[in-house]
Design an enzyme around this catalytic site. Structure first.
Site, PDB file in Angstrom:
ATOM      1  N   ASP A  58      14.341 -28.453  14.050  1.00 25.12           N
ATOM      2  CA  ASP A  58      14.148 -27.235  13.264  1.00 25.12           C
ATOM      3  C   ASP A  58      15.424 -26.834  12.534  1.00 25.12           C
ATOM      4  O   ASP A  58      16.533 -27.221  12.898  1.00 25.12           O
ATOM      5  CB  ASP A  58      13.750 -26.068  14.183  1.00 25.12           C
ATOM      6  CG  ASP A  58      12.310 -26.159  14.646  1.00 25.12           C
ATOM      7  OD1 ASP A  58      11.669 -27.203  14.409  1.00 25.12           O
ATOM      8  OD2 ASP A  58      11.835 -25.181  15.267  1.00 25.12           O
ATOM      9  N   HIS A  73       8.874 -24.538   7.793  1.00 27.68           N
ATOM     10  CA  HIS A  73       9.467 -23.634   8.770  1.00 27.68           C
ATOM     11  C   HIS A  73       9.788 -22.280   8.127  1.00 27.68           C
ATOM     12  O   HIS A  73      10.718 -21.587   8.541  1.00 27.68           O
ATOM     13  CB  HIS A  73      10.732 -24.267   9.350  1.00 27.68           C
ATOM     14  CG  HIS A  73      11.161 -23.691  10.679  1.00 27.68           C
ATOM     15  ND1 HIS A  73      10.287 -23.385  11.699  1.00 27.68           N
ATOM     16  CD2 HIS A  73      12.409 -23.375  11.156  1.00 27.68           C
ATOM     17  CE1 HIS A  73      10.951 -22.920  12.733  1.00 27.68           C
ATOM     18  NE2 HIS A  73      12.246 -22.887  12.430  1.00 27.68           N
ATOM     19  N   HIS A 120      13.347 -18.381   7.470  1.00 27.26           N
ATOM     20  CA  HIS A 120      13.325 -18.332   8.931  1.00 27.26           C
ATOM     21  C   HIS A 120      12.843 -16.959   9.399  1.00 27.26           C
ATOM     22  O   HIS A 120      13.404 -16.337  10.310  1.00 27.26           O
ATOM     23  CB  HIS A 120      14.707 -18.648   9.516  1.00 27.26           C
ATOM     24  CG  HIS A 120      14.647 -19.187  10.920  1.00 27.26           C
ATOM     25  ND1 HIS A 120      14.736 -18.372  12.029  1.00 27.26           N
ATOM     26  CD2 HIS A 120      14.504 -20.448  11.393  1.00 27.26           C
ATOM     27  CE1 HIS A 120      14.676 -19.116  13.119  1.00 27.26           C
ATOM     28  NE2 HIS A 120      14.531 -20.387  12.766  1.00 27.26           N
ATOM     29  N   HIS A 156      17.378 -28.989  17.264  1.00 31.36           N
ATOM     30  CA  HIS A 156      17.770 -28.384  15.989  1.00 31.36           C
ATOM     31  C   HIS A 156      18.794 -29.249  15.254  1.00 31.36           C
ATOM     32  O   HIS A 156      19.726 -29.768  15.875  1.00 31.36           O
ATOM     33  CB  HIS A 156      18.351 -26.980  16.221  1.00 31.36           C
ATOM     34  CG  HIS A 156      17.356 -25.999  16.767  1.00 31.36           C
ATOM     35  ND1 HIS A 156      16.985 -25.975  18.099  1.00 31.36           N
ATOM     36  CD2 HIS A 156      16.655 -25.007  16.155  1.00 31.36           C
ATOM     37  CE1 HIS A 156      16.083 -25.020  18.283  1.00 31.36           C
ATOM     38  NE2 HIS A 156      15.872 -24.408  17.129  1.00 31.36           N
TER      39      HIS A 156
END
Length: 268
Positions: A95, A146, A150, A236
């Site tokens: 991510d 995504h 964010h 991540h």
């Protein structure tokens, strides 16, 4: 008359002597047949026992091939190497990228091990680093949405959720098949908005909390403790210093392969 009787008694006596002699000779032989002769028993050879079964396997019975391996290894033979069985499939996901420093390092590790993953990318980063997006795709990985900034989707109205997703899809050059809400923040309304767009929500099963930088060893231990067949692992490649993630990724892949896991690619 007396001479005849004498001759008869002589004949009878001779017959008796003959019969006595014959009986005396037969008695030991009869006794031997009944109780057995110990001396003869010791001298007699013992016949080899042959398995009469027609389906005896290799190494058994009189007709076994001399080249057939024994059923058990001879004493002192080294044990065969233990090979891990196939335990299942694990899916890696990343991510918050792309990031110009950490995404290339993550990609390098994945390429060395021949593993593919899904990168859930933030729209603002996609727009800023299109070359990294191109590399992710060129190396066989997939990209999910995504959101643009964010954003926590449960705090937004439905129209704002659609705007977050639309802007990111536009930066990616087309609608992504999968959406990962930041922070895992979803509810029935958010799921409905995503589903109405023909996209699906993808969360995770294993979260080592690498974003908090707890240390490389702790990241590895957390993954190994939580992993199972079909698990989606969250890590991540953006959003901060990901040096621990890069170091842990190398160990995670190796350790999972040693346990017998394989790596798959989500249908995103």
């Amino acid at each position: 008359m007396g001479q005849r009787r004498s001759a008869a008694w002589v004949v009878v006596g001779l017959v008796a002597v003959v019969l006595t002699t014959m009986v005396a000779g037969l008695l030991p032989r009869l006794a031997s047949d009944v109780v057995g002769d110990p001396a003869a028993a010791k001298a007699a050879p013992v016949a080899a026992e042959v398995d009469p079964s027609p389906d005896r396997g290799p190494g058994r019975g009189a007709d076994a091939s001399p080249d057939a391996p024994p059923e058990t290894p001879p004493a002192g033979s080294p044990a065969p190497p233990e090979r891990p069985g196939k335990r299942g499939t694990v899916y890696l996901t990343f991510d918050d990228g792309p990031d110009p420093r950490w995404t290339p390092q993550v990609l390098d590790v994945l390429r060395r091990h021949g593993v593919h993953a899904v990168f859930f990318e933030v729209g603002q980063n996609v727009a800023a680093y299109p070359d990294l997006v191109a590399r992710v795709r060129a190396e066989g990985h997939l990209i999910g949405n995504h959101t643009w900034s964010h954003a926590k989707l449960t705090d937004l109205r439905s129209r704002a959720i659609r705007d977050q997703l639309d802007r990111t899809d536009a930066a990616l050059g087309g609608r992504a098949r999968c959406v990962r809400p930041p922070y895992g923040a979803t509810d029935p309304r958010v799921a409905d908005v995503i589903g109405a767009r023909g996209q699906r929500t993808v969360l995770w099963d294993v979260d080592p909390e690498d974003w908090a930088k707890p240390g490389t060893d702790r990241i590895v231990r957390r993954v190994l403790a939580q992993v199972h067949d079909g698990a989606l692992v969250l890590m991540h490649d953006g959003g901060g210093d990901r040096s621990q993630t890069v170091a842990a990724l190398e160990q995670v892949i190796t350790r999972l392969q040693e346990r017998g896991y394989g790596f798959g690619l989500l249908d995103c």
